[in-house]
Design a protein around this motif. Structure first.
Motif, PDB file in Angstrom:
ATOM      1  N   ALA A   1      -4.713  16.851  41.454  1.00  0.00           N
ATOM      2  CA  ALA A   1      -3.508  16.013  41.001  1.00  0.00           C
ATOM      3  C   ALA A   1      -3.191  15.798  39.710  1.00  0.00           C
ATOM      4  O   ALA A   1      -2.059  15.906  39.271  1.00  0.00           O
ATOM      5  CB  ALA A   1      -3.726  14.805  41.770  1.00  0.00           C
ATOM      6  N   ASP A   2      -4.239  15.798  38.743  1.00  0.00           N
ATOM      7  CA  ASP A   2      -4.133  15.661  37.371  1.00  0.00           C
ATOM      8  C   ASP A   2      -3.561  16.880  36.607  1.00  0.00           C
ATOM      9  O   ASP A   2      -2.724  17.133  35.975  1.00  0.00           O
ATOM     10  CB  ASP A   2      -5.749  15.562  36.681  1.00  0.00           C
TER      11      ASP A   2
ATOM     12  N   ARG B   1      -1.867  19.130  38.430  1.00  0.00           N
ATOM     13  CA  ARG B   1      -0.110  19.384  38.695  1.00  0.00           C
ATOM     14  C   ARG B   1       0.665  18.404  37.834  1.00  0.00           C
ATOM     15  O   ARG B   1       1.633  18.816  37.500  1.00  0.00           O
ATOM     16  CB  ARG B   1      -0.148  18.885  40.324  1.00  0.00           C
ATOM     17  N   ARG B   2       0.080  17.157  37.626  1.00  0.00           N
ATOM     18  CA  ARG B   2       0.963  16.343  36.823  1.00  0.00           C
ATOM     19  C   ARG B   2       1.102  16.811  35.364  1.00  0.00           C
ATOM     20  O   ARG B   2       2.224  16.697  34.950  1.00  0.00           O
ATOM     21  CB  ARG B   2       0.270  14.820  36.879  1.00  0.00           C
ATOM     22  N   LEU B   3      -0.122  17.579  35.009  1.00  0.00           N
ATOM     23  CA  LEU B   3       0.111  18.181  33.544  1.00  0.00           C
ATOM     24  C   LEU B   3       1.243  19.086  33.390  1.00  0.00           C
ATOM     25  O   LEU B   3       1.902  19.212  32.623  1.00  0.00           O
ATOM     26  CB  LEU B   3      -1.263  18.565  33.243  1.00  0.00           C
TER      27      LEU B   3
ATOM     28  N   VAL C   1       3.606  20.066  35.745  1.00  0.00           N
ATOM     29  CA  VAL C   1       4.948  19.574  35.989  1.00  0.00           C
ATOM     30  C   VAL C   1       5.550  18.723  34.920  1.00  0.00           C
ATOM     31  O   VAL C   1       6.681  18.695  34.434  1.00  0.00           O
ATOM     32  CB  VAL C   1       4.788  18.803  37.181  1.00  0.00           C
ATOM     33  N   GLY C   2       4.712  17.723  34.104  1.00  0.00           N
ATOM     34  CA  GLY C   2       5.101  16.811  33.023  1.00  0.00           C
ATOM     35  C   GLY C   2       5.701  17.851  31.950  1.00  0.00           C
ATOM     36  O   GLY C   2       6.672  17.488  31.225  1.00  0.00           O
ATOM     37  N   ARG C   3       4.755  18.860  31.396  1.00  0.00           N
ATOM     38  CA  ARG C   3       5.444  19.703  30.670  1.00  0.00           C
ATOM     39  C   ARG C   3       6.981  20.350  30.735  1.00  0.00           C
ATOM     40  O   ARG C   3       7.537  20.523  30.002  1.00  0.00           O
ATOM     41  CB  ARG C   3       4.282  20.769  30.227  1.00  0.00           C
TER      42      ARG C   3
ATOM     43  N   TRP D   1      12.142  20.212  38.271  1.00  0.00           N
ATOM     44  CA  TRP D   1      10.929  19.662  39.007  1.00  0.00           C
ATOM     45  C   TRP D   1      10.527  20.852  39.944  1.00  0.00           C
ATOM     46  O   TRP D   1       9.224  20.906  40.016  1.00  0.00           O
ATOM     47  CB  TRP D   1      10.973  18.337  39.571  1.00  0.00           C
TER      48      TRP D   1
ATOM     49  N   LEU E   1       6.993  23.009  40.000  1.00  0.00           N
ATOM     50  CA  LEU E   1       5.978  22.718  40.998  1.00  0.00           C
ATOM     51  C   LEU E   1       5.447  23.694  41.568  1.00  0.00           C
ATOM     52  O   LEU E   1       3.841  23.709  41.871  1.00  0.00           O
ATOM     53  CB  LEU E   1       6.525  22.067  42.210  1.00  0.00           C
TER      54      LEU E   1
ATOM     55  N   ALA F   1       2.653  24.655  38.750  1.00  0.00           N
ATOM     56  CA  ALA F   1       1.499  23.556  39.010  1.00  0.00           C
ATOM     57  C   ALA F   1       0.698  23.624  40.171  1.00  0.00           C
ATOM     58  O   ALA F   1      -0.443  23.502  40.030  1.00  0.00           O
ATOM     59  CB  ALA F   1       2.322  22.034  39.197  1.00  0.00           C
TER      60      ALA F   1
END
Length: 237
Positions: free
Chosen positions: A156-157, A159-161, A163-165, A215, A219, A222
């Motif tokens: 999950a970390d 994926r967030r990294l 998607v955040g970029r 997004w 995804l 990610a």
């Protein structure tokens, strides 16, 4: 009304004279300014009684008839009524108000259709561009992702990294696009009618839609980055 304000700004125009068509006409009334185009434009207009020029066959008269029946049933009745008034009058170019307005609005509708097409292409290019950039970034940083996961990072970390970029890239583009779009909206005023071109709610809705597209585009890379196995990442070195 527009002529009265121009010729008789501070007095009653009734009884005054207006020269139209080489003749002087006495003003017997003032009508409110009526829009004559789909944009709502008005112009100085003079209404002349039909009985004063009806013998001149060079004049074309536009009549508006309200009816609930089909046009095919209405035309014969109109011809009968017109024949009863004057057998020499000719009825031609009978059209419904819907077809008349549709014809006048054809250019605006075509322009709006093109705008929808280009907006859709822009959204597709936005999605493809973000997907391509993030996919390339993930492929170039497989080892970094593997190290992060070997040191305890959760999927999950990762994926967030990623998607955040992706969303940060989209946010920068949206910031420039919103500023440019806000100042460029004045060019659209000529193809819309009684609709404000600078609407913060519409701009916000478009920005939200593009963020949603961004997004979704981020995804997929990610998810692919989150499936990287640390052992395979080091073995591919």
């Amino acid at each position: 009304e527009l002529i009265a304000e121009r010729l008789y700004p501070n007095e009653d125009p009734i009884g005054g004279n207006v020269r139209v068509g080489g003749r002087n006409w006495e003003v017997i009334g003032v009508a409110e300014a009526v829009p004559f185009s789909e944009e709502g434009a008005t112009a100085p207009t003079v209404y002349l009684p039909h009985t004063q020029f009806g013998d001149n066959r060079n004049w074309a008269i536009i009549q508006t008839v309200r009816s609930t029946g089909p046009l095919s049933d209405l035309v014969p009745r109109l011809r009968e009524e017109l024949r009863a008034v004057d057998p020499n009058l000719v009825l031609y170019r009978v059209r419904t108000m819907e077809s008349l307005v549709a014809g006048r609005m054809a250019q605006q509708r075509f322009a709006m259709t093109l705008m929808w097409v280009f907006a859709g292409l822009a959204a597709v290019l936005c999605a493809v561009g973000i997907y391509g950039v993030l996919s390339y970034m993930v492929s170039q940083r497989v080892h970094e992702v593997g190290i992060r996961m070997a040191l305890g990072a959760q999927r999950a970390d990762v994926r967030r990294l990623v998607v955040g970029r992706g969303l940060r890239l989209a946010a920068v583009g949206l910031a420039f696009g919103l500023v440019g779009g806000w100042w460029g909206m004045s060019a659209l005023q000529s193809i819309v009618f009684e609709v404000p071109v600078r609407d913060p709610w519409v701009m916000g809705l478009v920005a939200s839609g593009l963020l949603a597209v961004s997004w979704l585009s981020a995804l997929i890379p990610a998810l692919r980055a989150a499936r990287v196995e640390p052992v395979r990442a080091f073995q591919s070195d």
